[in-house]
Design a protein around this motif. Sequence first.
Motif, PDB file in Angstrom:
ATOM      1  N   ALA A  82       0.680  -1.268  -0.057  1.00 42.00           N
ATOM      2  CA  ALA A  82       0.029  -0.052   0.010  1.00 42.00           C
ATOM      3  C   ALA A  82       1.038   1.200  -0.005  1.00 42.00           C
ATOM      4  CB  ALA A  82      -0.919  -0.066   1.315  1.00 42.00           C
ATOM      5  N   LEU A  83       0.539   2.211  -0.711  1.00 39.61           N
ATOM      6  CA  LEU A  83       1.368   3.163  -1.144  1.00 39.61           C
ATOM      7  C   LEU A  83       0.621   4.705  -0.747  1.00 39.61           C
ATOM      8  CD1 LEU A  83       3.079   1.892  -4.399  1.00 39.61           C
ATOM      9  CD2 LEU A  83       4.145   2.168  -2.445  1.00 39.61           C
ATOM     10  N   ARG A  84       1.080   5.543  -0.009  1.00 42.80           N
ATOM     11  CA  ARG A  84       0.416   6.694  -0.146  1.00 42.80           C
ATOM     12  C   ARG A  84       0.868   7.687  -1.336  1.00 42.80           C
ATOM     13  NH1 ARG A  84       0.124   8.843   6.260  1.00 42.80           N
ATOM     14  NH2 ARG A  84      -1.916   9.810   5.439  1.00 42.80           N
ATOM     15  N   MET A  85       0.432   8.517  -1.738  1.00 41.41           N
ATOM     16  CA  MET A  85       0.812   9.326  -3.196  1.00 41.41           C
ATOM     17  C   MET A  85       2.336   9.721  -3.213  1.00 41.41           C
ATOM     18  SD  MET A  85      -1.954   8.451  -4.720  1.00 41.41           S
ATOM     19  CE  MET A  85      -1.415   9.172  -6.234  1.00 41.41           C
ATOM     20  N   ASN A  86       2.983   9.979  -2.216  1.00 43.31           N
ATOM     21  CA  ASN A  86       4.292  10.309  -2.148  1.00 43.31           C
ATOM     22  C   ASN A  86       5.184   9.159  -3.037  1.00 43.31           C
ATOM     23  OD1 ASN A  86       3.705   9.488   0.573  1.00 43.31           O
ATOM     24  ND2 ASN A  86       5.656  10.189   0.857  1.00 43.31           N
ATOM     25  N   ALA A  87       4.677   8.033  -2.123  1.00 41.77           N
ATOM     26  CA  ALA A  87       5.284   6.808  -2.237  1.00 41.77           C
ATOM     27  C   ALA A  87       5.256   6.353  -3.817  1.00 41.77           C
ATOM     28  CB  ALA A  87       5.278   5.831  -1.387  1.00 41.77           C
ATOM     29  N   TYR A  88       3.750   6.423  -4.081  1.00 46.66           N
ATOM     30  CA  TYR A  88       3.515   6.057  -5.413  1.00 46.66           C
ATOM     31  C   TYR A  88       4.416   6.953  -6.531  1.00 46.66           C
ATOM     32  CZ  TYR A  88       0.587   5.888  -9.559  1.00 46.66           C
ATOM     33  OH  TYR A  88       0.315   5.688 -10.824  1.00 46.66           O
ATOM     34  N   GLU A  89       4.617   8.085  -6.246  1.00 49.49           N
ATOM     35  CA  GLU A  89       5.063   8.928  -7.152  1.00 49.49           C
ATOM     36  C   GLU A  89       6.660   8.627  -7.177  1.00 49.49           C
ATOM     37  OE1 GLU A  89       3.731  10.807  -9.428  1.00 49.49           O
ATOM     38  OE2 GLU A  89       1.885  10.700  -8.831  1.00 49.49           O
ATOM     39  N   ALA A  90       7.231   8.312  -6.119  1.00 51.78           N
ATOM     40  CA  ALA A  90       8.625   7.920  -6.085  1.00 51.78           C
ATOM     41  C   ALA A  90       8.930   6.506  -6.669  1.00 51.78           C
ATOM     42  CB  ALA A  90       9.081   8.104  -4.773  1.00 51.78           C
ATOM     43  N   LEU A  91       7.898   5.790  -6.489  1.00 53.66           N
ATOM     44  CA  LEU A  91       8.319   4.334  -6.968  1.00 53.66           C
ATOM     45  C   LEU A  91       7.682   3.735  -8.194  1.00 53.66           C
ATOM     46  CD1 LEU A  91       8.071   2.859  -3.234  1.00 53.66           C
ATOM     47  CD2 LEU A  91      10.046   3.502  -4.689  1.00 53.66           C
ATOM     48  N   LYS A  92       6.652   4.516  -8.823  1.00 46.66           N
ATOM     49  CA  LYS A  92       5.845   4.094 -10.021  1.00 46.66           C
ATOM     50  C   LYS A  92       6.518   3.502 -11.086  1.00 46.66           C
ATOM     51  CE  LYS A  92       4.461   8.470 -11.786  1.00 46.66           C
ATOM     52  NZ  LYS A  92       3.452   9.412 -12.161  1.00 46.66           N
ATOM     53  N   ASP A  93       7.532   4.185 -11.427  1.00 43.64           N
ATOM     54  CA  ASP A  93       8.237   3.641 -12.431  1.00 43.64           C
ATOM     55  C   ASP A  93       8.885   2.514 -12.339  1.00 43.64           C
ATOM     56  OD1 ASP A  93       7.235   6.076 -14.154  1.00 43.64           O
ATOM     57  OD2 ASP A  93       9.040   7.147 -13.842  1.00 43.64           O
ATOM     58  N   LEU A  94       9.501   2.323 -11.303  1.00 47.42           N
ATOM     59  CA  LEU A  94      10.216   0.846 -10.824  1.00 47.42           C
ATOM     60  C   LEU A  94       9.278  -0.092 -10.855  1.00 47.42           C
ATOM     61  CD1 LEU A  94      13.252   0.736 -10.142  1.00 47.42           C
ATOM     62  CD2 LEU A  94      12.561   1.043  -7.972  1.00 47.42           C
ATOM     63  N   LEU A  95       7.890   0.117 -10.133  1.00 46.16           N
ATOM     64  CA  LEU A  95       6.939  -0.944 -10.005  1.00 46.16           C
ATOM     65  C   LEU A  95       6.257  -1.083 -11.242  1.00 46.16           C
ATOM     66  CD1 LEU A  95       5.850   0.004  -6.211  1.00 46.16           C
ATOM     67  CD2 LEU A  95       7.462  -1.823  -7.026  1.00 46.16           C
ATOM     68  N   ALA A  96       5.874  -0.455 -12.093  1.00 46.83           N
ATOM     69  CA  ALA A  96       4.923  -0.568 -13.089  1.00 46.83           C
ATOM     70  C   ALA A  96       5.158  -1.876 -14.012  1.00 46.83           C
ATOM     71  CB  ALA A  96       5.058   0.619 -14.074  1.00 46.83           C
ATOM     72  N   PRO A  97       6.343  -2.141 -14.335  1.00 47.31           N
ATOM     73  CA  PRO A  97       6.243  -3.459 -15.138  1.00 47.31           C
ATOM     74  C   PRO A  97       6.350  -4.678 -14.343  1.00 47.31           C
ATOM     75  CG  PRO A  97       8.483  -2.110 -15.120  1.00 47.31           C
ATOM     76  CD  PRO A  97       7.671  -1.616 -14.130  1.00 47.31           C
ATOM     77  N   LEU A  98       6.174  -4.639 -13.006  1.00 44.48           N
ATOM     78  CA  LEU A  98       6.299  -5.788 -12.126  1.00 44.48           C
ATOM     79  C   LEU A  98       4.775  -6.293 -11.548  1.00 44.48           C
ATOM     80  CD1 LEU A  98       9.170  -4.583 -10.055  1.00 44.48           C
ATOM     81  CD2 LEU A  98       9.203  -6.094 -11.898  1.00 44.48           C
ATOM     82  N   GLY A  99       3.777  -5.339 -11.931  1.00 44.63           N
ATOM     83  CA  GLY A  99       2.505  -5.682 -11.097  1.00 44.63           C
ATOM     84  C   GLY A  99       1.374  -4.859 -11.602  1.00 44.63           C
ATOM     85  N   GLU A 100       0.343  -4.589 -10.780  1.00 46.07           N
ATOM     86  CA  GLU A 100      -0.613  -3.647 -11.170  1.00 46.07           C
ATOM     87  C   GLU A 100      -0.869  -2.688 -10.068  1.00 46.07           C
ATOM     88  OE1 GLU A 100      -4.137  -6.231 -12.193  1.00 46.07           O
ATOM     89  OE2 GLU A 100      -4.197  -7.001 -10.169  1.00 46.07           O
ATOM     90  N   PHE A 101      -1.224  -1.309 -10.400  1.00 44.47           N
ATOM     91  CA  PHE A 101      -1.611  -0.399  -9.366  1.00 44.47           C
ATOM     92  C   PHE A 101      -3.322  -0.387  -9.262  1.00 44.47           C
ATOM     93  CE2 PHE A 101       2.461   1.494 -10.965  1.00 44.47           C
ATOM     94  CZ  PHE A 101       3.203   1.062  -9.899  1.00 44.47           C
ATOM     95  N   ILE A 102      -3.689  -0.415  -8.251  1.00 43.99           N
ATOM     96  CA  ILE A 102      -5.020  -0.087  -8.004  1.00 43.99           C
ATOM     97  C   ILE A 102      -5.300   1.156  -7.132  1.00 43.99           C
ATOM     98  CG2 ILE A 102      -7.082  -1.105  -6.828  1.00 43.99           C
ATOM     99  CD1 ILE A 102      -5.476  -3.772  -6.975  1.00 43.99           C
ATOM    100  N   GLU A 103      -5.895   2.179  -7.891  1.00 38.23           N
ATOM    101  CA  GLU A 103      -5.954   3.570  -7.167  1.00 38.23           C
ATOM    102  C   GLU A 103      -7.291   3.426  -6.512  1.00 38.23           C
ATOM    103  OE1 GLU A 103      -5.323   6.636 -10.214  1.00 38.23           O
ATOM    104  OE2 GLU A 103      -3.950   5.518 -11.025  1.00 38.23           O
TER     105      GLU A 103
END
Length: 195
Positions: A82-103
């Motif tokens: 689970a990511l708050r928005m500051n963590a999501y913004e910091a990690l999204k490019d790294l995580l994107a190819p590895l799974g799915e984001f549920i907003e």
Amino acid sequence: MKLFSLKPVTNSYDMVEWDILSFSEKIQPMLPPNQDACMFLLDIHMNNDSLLEYWPQSYELSFLPGYLKDNYDISIMDGFIALRMNAYEALKDLLAPLGEFIETKADGEPIVIFNLRTFGQEDEVKCEREYLDGYPLDYIKIAFINDDVKNKPVFKSKFTGGSRLFCTDKFKSAVEDNGLTGVYIDEDLDNIFSN
């Protein structure tokens, strides 16, 4: 390259209150007719299933008060991140190819649940399984093939049921460089406990 185990901080709370039983009732009508929602959620990490396609529209969660007291950025919750928005913004490019984001939202605040859908290839020669009276139990030593996981900043293991998360130094650096809190990154891959 170093590998690590991703864990919640000791004595920390999950980010949100997520009642899996009531959630399973909400998604049951969206699943195939022969699929039990509780079993789907119990096996989601091992089966590498998508949760995004079944996430109910406008479904919101609530922060746990203990979590808000600590005010962490990340929460490791039973195989989800689970990511708050500051963590999501910091990690999204790294995580994107590895799974799915549920907003979604928690008490009106936007958050993101990350469903990791990437396995690392275990090094079976270096892994060790515990046995009781000849019956296999959990793995007490886990190792991965470096060539397989070197480009997977975060991954999971079939040998641990897909719910334990692991990472490379690339993910560790991203967390540290962005000052993100709420996750314990442990060099001991075999210890299931937090710090």
